[in-house]
Design a protein around this motif. Sequence first.
Motif, mmCIF file in Angstrom:
data_model
loop_
_atom_site.group_PDB
_atom_site.id
_atom_site.type_symbol
_atom_site.label_atom_id
_atom_site.label_comp_id
_atom_site.label_asym_id
_atom_site.label_seq_id
_atom_site.Cartn_x
_atom_site.Cartn_y
_atom_site.Cartn_z
ATOM 1 N N MET A 57 0.823 -1.212 0.000
ATOM 2 C CA MET A 57 0.000 0.000 0.000
ATOM 3 C C MET A 57 0.859 1.265 0.000
ATOM 4 O O MET A 57 0.538 2.233 -0.669
ATOM 5 N N LEU A 58 1.936 1.286 0.749
ATOM 6 C CA LEU A 58 2.750 2.503 0.868
ATOM 7 C C LEU A 58 3.949 2.525 -0.071
ATOM 8 O O LEU A 58 4.449 3.591 -0.385
ATOM 9 N N PHE A 59 4.396 1.368 -0.521
ATOM 10 C CA PHE A 59 5.596 1.290 -1.344
ATOM 11 C C PHE A 59 5.278 0.892 -2.777
ATOM 12 O O PHE A 59 5.930 0.027 -3.362
ATOM 13 N N SER A 60 4.271 1.536 -3.349
ATOM 14 C CA SER A 60 3.932 1.336 -4.758
ATOM 15 C C SER A 60 3.090 2.512 -5.224
ATOM 16 O O SER A 60 2.397 3.152 -4.431
ATOM 17 N N ALA A 61 3.164 2.784 -6.507
ATOM 18 C CA ALA A 61 2.330 3.855 -7.064
ATOM 19 C C ALA A 61 0.857 3.499 -6.924
ATOM 20 O O ALA A 61 0.036 4.350 -6.577
ATOM 21 N N ALA A 62 0.512 2.234 -7.162
ATOM 22 C CA ALA A 62 -0.895 1.827 -7.071
ATOM 23 C C ALA A 62 -1.428 1.977 -5.651
ATOM 24 O O ALA A 62 -2.541 2.464 -5.438
ATOM 25 N N GLY A 63 -0.640 1.575 -4.666
ATOM 26 C CA GLY A 63 -1.068 1.685 -3.272
ATOM 27 C C GLY A 63 -1.195 3.127 -2.824
ATOM 28 O O GLY A 63 -2.165 3.508 -2.157
ATOM 29 N N GLN A 64 -0.220 3.953 -3.206
ATOM 30 C CA GLN A 64 -0.286 5.368 -2.842
ATOM 31 C C GLN A 64 -1.464 6.044 -3.531
ATOM 32 O O GLN A 64 -2.150 6.878 -2.927
ATOM 33 N N CYS A 65 -1.724 5.674 -4.775
ATOM 34 C CA CYS A 65 -2.871 6.222 -5.497
ATOM 35 C C CYS A 65 -4.169 5.826 -4.787
ATOM 36 O O CYS A 65 -5.060 6.651 -4.585
ATOM 37 N N TYR A 66 -4.251 4.565 -4.390
ATOM 38 C CA TYR A 66 -5.448 4.087 -3.704
ATOM 39 C C TYR A 66 -5.672 4.864 -2.411
ATOM 40 O O TYR A 66 -6.784 5.330 -2.135
ATOM 41 N N LEU A 67 -4.619 5.004 -1.612
ATOM 42 C CA LEU A 67 -4.746 5.729 -0.344
ATOM 43 C C LEU A 67 -5.172 7.182 -0.561
ATOM 44 O O LEU A 67 -5.924 7.736 0.235
ATOM 45 N N ALA A 68 -4.692 7.796 -1.628
ATOM 46 C CA ALA A 68 -5.023 9.194 -1.886
ATOM 47 C C ALA A 68 -6.466 9.377 -2.349
ATOM 48 O O ALA A 68 -7.096 10.383 -2.012
ATOM 49 N N PHE A 69 -7.007 8.420 -3.088
ATOM 50 C CA PHE A 69 -8.323 8.616 -3.690
ATOM 51 C C PHE A 69 -9.452 7.825 -3.026
ATOM 52 O O PHE A 69 -10.614 8.022 -3.381
ATOM 53 N N CYS A 70 -9.142 6.963 -2.057
ATOM 54 C CA CYS A 70 -10.229 6.260 -1.366
ATOM 55 C C CYS A 70 -10.883 7.219 -0.367
ATOM 56 O O CYS A 70 -10.365 8.307 -0.092
ATOM 57 N N GLY A 71 -11.993 6.824 0.183
ATOM 58 C CA GLY A 71 -12.695 7.664 1.141
ATOM 59 C C GLY A 71 -11.910 7.812 2.438
ATOM 60 O O GLY A 71 -11.080 6.973 2.783
ATOM 61 N N GLU A 72 -12.178 8.890 3.143
ATOM 62 C CA GLU A 72 -11.465 9.192 4.390
ATOM 63 C C GLU A 72 -11.609 8.065 5.416
ATOM 64 O O GLU A 72 -10.637 7.676 6.068
ATOM 65 N N GLN A 73 -12.813 7.506 5.540
ATOM 66 C CA GLN A 73 -13.042 6.443 6.520
ATOM 67 C C GLN A 73 -12.253 5.181 6.151
ATOM 68 O O GLN A 73 -11.621 4.564 7.010
ATOM 69 N N GLU A 74 -12.267 4.804 4.880
ATOM 70 C CA GLU A 74 -11.517 3.629 4.444
ATOM 71 C C GLU A 74 -10.017 3.842 4.667
ATOM 72 O O GLU A 74 -9.318 2.954 5.144
ATOM 73 N N ARG A 75 -9.514 5.027 4.326
ATOM 74 C CA ARG A 75 -8.095 5.341 4.511
ATOM 75 C C ARG A 75 -7.720 5.243 5.991
ATOM 76 O O ARG A 75 -6.697 4.656 6.340
ATOM 77 N N SER A 76 -8.541 5.798 6.866
ATOM 78 C CA SER A 76 -8.249 5.738 8.310
ATOM 79 C C SER A 76 -8.166 4.290 8.783
ATOM 80 O O SER A 76 -7.252 3.935 9.531
ATOM 81 N N CYS A 77 -9.111 3.469 8.343
ATOM 82 C CA CYS A 77 -9.107 2.050 8.734
ATOM 83 C C CYS A 77 -7.858 1.339 8.216
ATOM 84 O O CYS A 77 -7.225 0.568 8.943
ATOM 85 N N LEU A 78 -7.503 1.594 6.957
ATOM 86 C CA LEU A 78 -6.310 0.966 6.378
ATOM 87 C C LEU A 78 -5.060 1.360 7.147
ATOM 88 O O LEU A 78 -4.220 0.513 7.474
ATOM 89 N N LEU A 79 -4.919 2.640 7.446
ATOM 90 C CA LEU A 79 -3.725 3.106 8.148
ATOM 91 C C LEU A 79 -3.651 2.556 9.566
ATOM 92 O O LEU A 79 -2.568 2.236 10.060
ATOM 93 N N GLN A 80 -4.806 2.401 10.210
ATOM 94 C CA GLN A 80 -4.823 1.810 11.550
ATOM 95 C C GLN A 80 -4.373 0.357 11.510
ATOM 96 O O GLN A 80 -3.722 -0.122 12.425
#
Length: 187
Positions: A57-80
């Motif tokens: 998720m953090l070490f790829s263009a696809a993962g960084q793109c996903y984190l940037a464009f997914c919803g705030e709630q989904e991003r918070s859950c993923l990062l947790q």
Amino acid sequence: MTRLASIRASAADIFQELSRAHRLSLVVYARHELQMSVLWSAPHPQGDQAGQADRSMLFSAAGQCYLAFCGEQERSCLLQELGPAGGRESLLLARDRLWLPQMIESTRKRGYALYAAPSVQLGGGMLSGGNKAAEELAVPILIAGELVACMAVACLDDKPRNVPIPERDLYPIAQRAAGDIASRVPA
């Protein structure tokens, strides 16, 4: 046909159209748990698909793109979940608290993520030469405003690349391809 199956079929069609004019590596990723999993990838001319594996998720263009464009709630859950999962993601999140918000903001502003990684051997050619970084650009695939996947694009050459991908040239191609894929998938 499911939405993901429609994305696969559309990506194959789009790649056929793009490959007439450009030598590209094209991979469509969908999120699966804490990583980006390959949904569809363009066949490499030599049949070798090294470098088109699941991504972090953090070490790829696809993962960084996903984190940037997914919803705030989904991003918070993923990062947790990424933090306690251990590994490189956990270390990055613990050590650099400024990087993530800056990455998300700049990715959204540009409309794509650009990630440099160690050189990746692909069949007879390489995405970059020597110890230089291979760059991959990823754009979101949005259907009815919802992020459903990310498409990563990189240029393929017969010779090693010694210069970065000209993102100003690659982004419009990737953006148009992602839009074409999305337009072919029922909402």
